[in-house]
Each structure stands twice: as C-alpha cells, then as structure tokens.
Design an enzyme around this catalytic site. Structure first.
Site, PDB file in Angstrom:
ATOM      1  N   ARG A   1      -7.312   5.829  -5.795  1.00 38.41           N
ATOM      2  CA  ARG A   1      -7.021   7.244  -6.033  1.00 38.41           C
ATOM      3  C   ARG A   1      -7.365   7.643  -7.468  1.00 38.41           C
ATOM      4  O   ARG A   1      -7.960   8.698  -7.705  1.00 38.41           O
ATOM      5  CB  ARG A   1      -5.541   7.520  -5.731  1.00 38.41           C
ATOM      6  CG  ARG A   1      -5.184   7.240  -4.280  1.00 38.41           C
ATOM      7  CD  ARG A   1      -3.678   7.179  -4.059  1.00 38.41           C
ATOM      8  NE  ARG A   1      -3.049   8.466  -4.305  1.00 38.41           N
ATOM      9  CZ  ARG A   1      -1.735   8.648  -4.316  1.00 38.41           C
ATOM     10  NH1 ARG A   1      -0.910   7.626  -4.120  1.00 38.41           N
ATOM     11  NH2 ARG A   1      -1.232   9.854  -4.548  1.00 38.41           N
TER      12      ARG A   1
ATOM     13  N   ILE B   1       0.866  -1.173   0.000  1.00 35.09           N
ATOM     14  CA  ILE B   1       0.000   0.000   0.000  1.00 35.09           C
ATOM     15  C   ILE B   1       0.906   1.226   0.000  1.00 35.09           C
ATOM     16  O   ILE B   1       2.058   1.162   0.431  1.00 35.09           O
ATOM     17  CB  ILE B   1      -0.959   0.011   1.216  1.00 35.09           C
ATOM     18  CG1 ILE B   1      -0.221  -0.189   2.535  1.00 35.09           C
ATOM     19  CG2 ILE B   1      -2.051  -1.023   1.048  1.00 35.09           C
ATOM     20  CD1 ILE B   1      -1.130  -0.199   3.764  1.00 35.09           C
ATOM     21  N   ASP B   2       0.395   2.321  -0.518  1.00 38.71           N
ATOM     22  CA  ASP B   2       1.207   3.524  -0.697  1.00 38.71           C
ATOM     23  C   ASP B   2       1.781   4.032   0.627  1.00 38.71           C
ATOM     24  O   ASP B   2       1.230   3.770   1.703  1.00 38.71           O
ATOM     25  CB  ASP B   2       0.373   4.641  -1.335  1.00 38.71           C
ATOM     26  CG  ASP B   2      -0.090   4.303  -2.738  1.00 38.71           C
ATOM     27  OD1 ASP B   2       0.584   3.483  -3.388  1.00 38.71           O
ATOM     28  OD2 ASP B   2      -1.119   4.852  -3.175  1.00 38.71           O
ATOM     29  N   LYS B   3       2.838   4.786   0.525  1.00 37.50           N
ATOM     30  CA  LYS B   3       3.486   5.384   1.695  1.00 37.50           C
ATOM     31  C   LYS B   3       2.490   6.117   2.584  1.00 37.50           C
ATOM     32  O   LYS B   3       2.493   5.965   3.809  1.00 37.50           O
ATOM     33  CB  LYS B   3       4.581   6.352   1.227  1.00 37.50           C
ATOM     34  CG  LYS B   3       5.222   7.159   2.350  1.00 37.50           C
ATOM     35  CD  LYS B   3       6.167   8.215   1.802  1.00 37.50           C
ATOM     36  CE  LYS B   3       6.720   9.093   2.922  1.00 37.50           C
ATOM     37  NZ  LYS B   3       7.567  10.191   2.401  1.00 37.50           N
TER      38      LYS B   3
ATOM     39  N   THR C   1      -0.767   5.797   2.658  1.00 41.28           N
ATOM     40  CA  THR C   1      -1.957   5.022   2.992  1.00 41.28           C
ATOM     41  C   THR C   1      -1.636   4.173   4.209  1.00 41.28           C
ATOM     42  O   THR C   1      -0.603   3.517   4.257  1.00 41.28           O
ATOM     43  CB  THR C   1      -2.375   4.112   1.820  1.00 41.28           C
ATOM     44  OG1 THR C   1      -2.663   4.929   0.683  1.00 41.28           O
ATOM     45  CG2 THR C   1      -3.606   3.293   2.169  1.00 41.28           C
TER      46      THR C   1
END
Length: 305
Positions: A237, A137-139, A141
């Site tokens: 997103r 998962i994104d930084k 998130t």
C-alpha cells in the site's frame, strides 16, 4: 505496579536505554521492554526517553512496570476456509474484513478466535493474543496465510520470513495506468513522523523491496501482481502510493473519492510458498480471487468494450 530505580555507572555509558533495562530485567524480552518504554514507563532524570536513548554517567533511570493483565481469548465457532492442514501448519484463505489477531477494541471475531475453536494446539511463541501467528495480513486484505501449530513449525516459518525465502505474491488493483510492464520499489518504510497510525517512506525506516508487474490495464486502473522481498507493515500500500498508483479502496494511502462500494483496499494474497517445517519440501498454495474482486475486474473489462 512495580517500580525500580537505577543509577548509570561508567560501564553503562553509551548503552541504549532498552538494552540497559533488558539487562536489569533478566526475565523480560527486549521487545517487551521497548513496548513499556514506548508506553511511558521509563524516565531518565525525570524525562521520558525513547528506547534508543544513549545513557550518560550518573543519570537516574526510574521504571514503572505495569501489572500483567490476563486476557482470555475465547474460541469462537467461526467458519474457516482451509486450503491445507497437517500436524504442523494450517494454511487459511482469509476473507476480507477479518482481523487476524485480537487487539484493543477487537477481542472477538478474529482469525485467532476461529483458530482456537478449530485447533487443539497452536504455537505459543507469540503469546496468548497471537497463538500460531507467524505473519499477518491487513483486515481488509484477503488471501493465503499460514499458521503454525507448534513451536518447531513457528521457528522454521519465522526464519524463512526473516531470510526472505518465503514466497508471497499479491494481486492488487491500483489507480491510474502503469506504463512499464515491470518495476521495483526499493524504499525504506517506517512509522509516519506525524500520523502514528500510518506507515510511510522514511529515511530511518527498514529496508523494503516490492517487485510488481502489470497483469491487465483498464480505462483508468491497472491490475498488478506484487511480490514481496521484505514484509513491512502496509508495504504494498505504501510503495504503490509512493509511485503515484495507490490501491483502489485504500482510504489511508489512496484517494478519498472511492468507487465500487468497497470495504477497503483491493488487495489479495494470491500465492504463498514455503519449506515445510518437518518434510523440508517446498510447498506452494494458491488462493483464488474473492467474488468482489472478480466482479470489479469484469466491470472494468466491460467499460472497455
């Protein structure tokens, strides 16, 4: 750097460049070959070509393979919020502002650095930079993420991701008011044609499906639950921005003017479910909303009073 030269014969006409090179380099994976092609290591008749280039008879392929660099990913004593752990898997509640795995310019302070300190063994399938990492998962998130401790667990979890049987539910705060109670975005996602650091809805992209439902409406924002049927990079997103409701705090796909003094998009991986690799029983884990997210919701509710 090792250099090679190949001549295309009639049997190879129409073959993709990456497939041809993979066949020649028997000990290298196709994903590795695609990576070096994208990095400019392969030329056909002196011209740089993409992985999907179809070869023609008598063309000359020149290939320069860069020397392998040994990267020492250091174990770091970084606290982990562990939701569940056994001999096969570890489920982490990842905080916002933590990168999952090392990458150029970011070789310390990542989840992998913390995992290497905490665990003696992790799956080696994804190599030295991503040991045990099945999905990411994104930084910016936060939320639930599962890590494999051995190759058997890794293969099992990866297969569940591939066949979409792994359950993943997110909570997001988006701009504007979503009128319908539930919705679905079925739009292919691929690399942005002009900005290579961004993803976008493009016809040539991979199939991507996001289900969403409204949890709560505020004066000018909506709290939604998003369930992933696929797992493309930046999927929620990109999809929410596509329907005109980008995530609050998302400087890449959302509004440049931001509120709430945020570090990034307001997105949390709330729930994760999968079949356990060894017991074959379905397990489900819930990650509570982080404090910053809860405070924003309280602030928005107070504005309605």
């Amino acid at each position: 750097m090792d250099s090679f030269e190949y001549k295309v014969n009639e049997d190879s006409v129409g073959t993709r460049l990456d497939v041809f090179i993979s066949n020649e380099l028997e000990n290298k994976s196709r994903s590795y070959v695609q990576g070096i092609i994208e990095g400019g290591a392969a030329f056909v008749n002196g011209k740089m070509r993409k992985s999907n280039y179809k070869l023609k008879v008598d063309e000359t392929i020149t290939l320069s393979i860069p020397e392998a660099t040994e990267l020492d990913v250091v174990a770091e004593d970084i606290p982990l919020d562990i939701i569940y752990e056994d001999s096969d898997v570890i489920v982490i509640n990842k905080p916002q502002d933590m990168v999952v795995h090392p990458a150029p310019g970011n070789y310390s302070g990542t989840l992998v650095n913390a995992l290497l300190y905490h665990c003696k063994d992790l799956s080696g399938i994804n190599g030295v930079l991503r040991p045990g990492i099945v999905h990411r998962i994104d930084k910016d998130t936060s939320g639930a993420l599962v890590v494999a401790k051995n190759d058997n667990a890794h293969n099992s979890l990866a297969e569940q991701l591939k066949d979409h049987s792994m359950t993943r539910s997110y909570v997001a705060l988006v701009e504007g008011i979503i009128k319908q109670e539930v919705g679905l975005v079925d739009e292919p996602i691929g690399r942005h044609p002009k900005d290579r650091i961004k993803m976008a809805v493009v016809e040539s992209g991979k199939k991507a499906i996001t289900h969403y439902k409204v949890i709560e409406r505020f004066e000018s924002h909506t709290l939604v639950e998003c369930n992933l049927e696929t797992g493309r990079t930046h999927q929620i997103r990109v999809h929410m921005a596509k329907i005109g409701h980008p995530l609050v705090g998302d400087l890449i796909y959302g509004f440049k003017k931001q509120h709430f003094n945020l570090k990034g998009q307001v997105l949390h991986a709330k729930m994760l479910g999968f079949i356990h690799p060894s017991t074959k029983k379905y397990m489900e884990f819930v990650s509570p909303l982080p404090n910053y997210f809860e405070k924003i919701i309280i602030k928005l509710r107070n504005e309605l009073k």
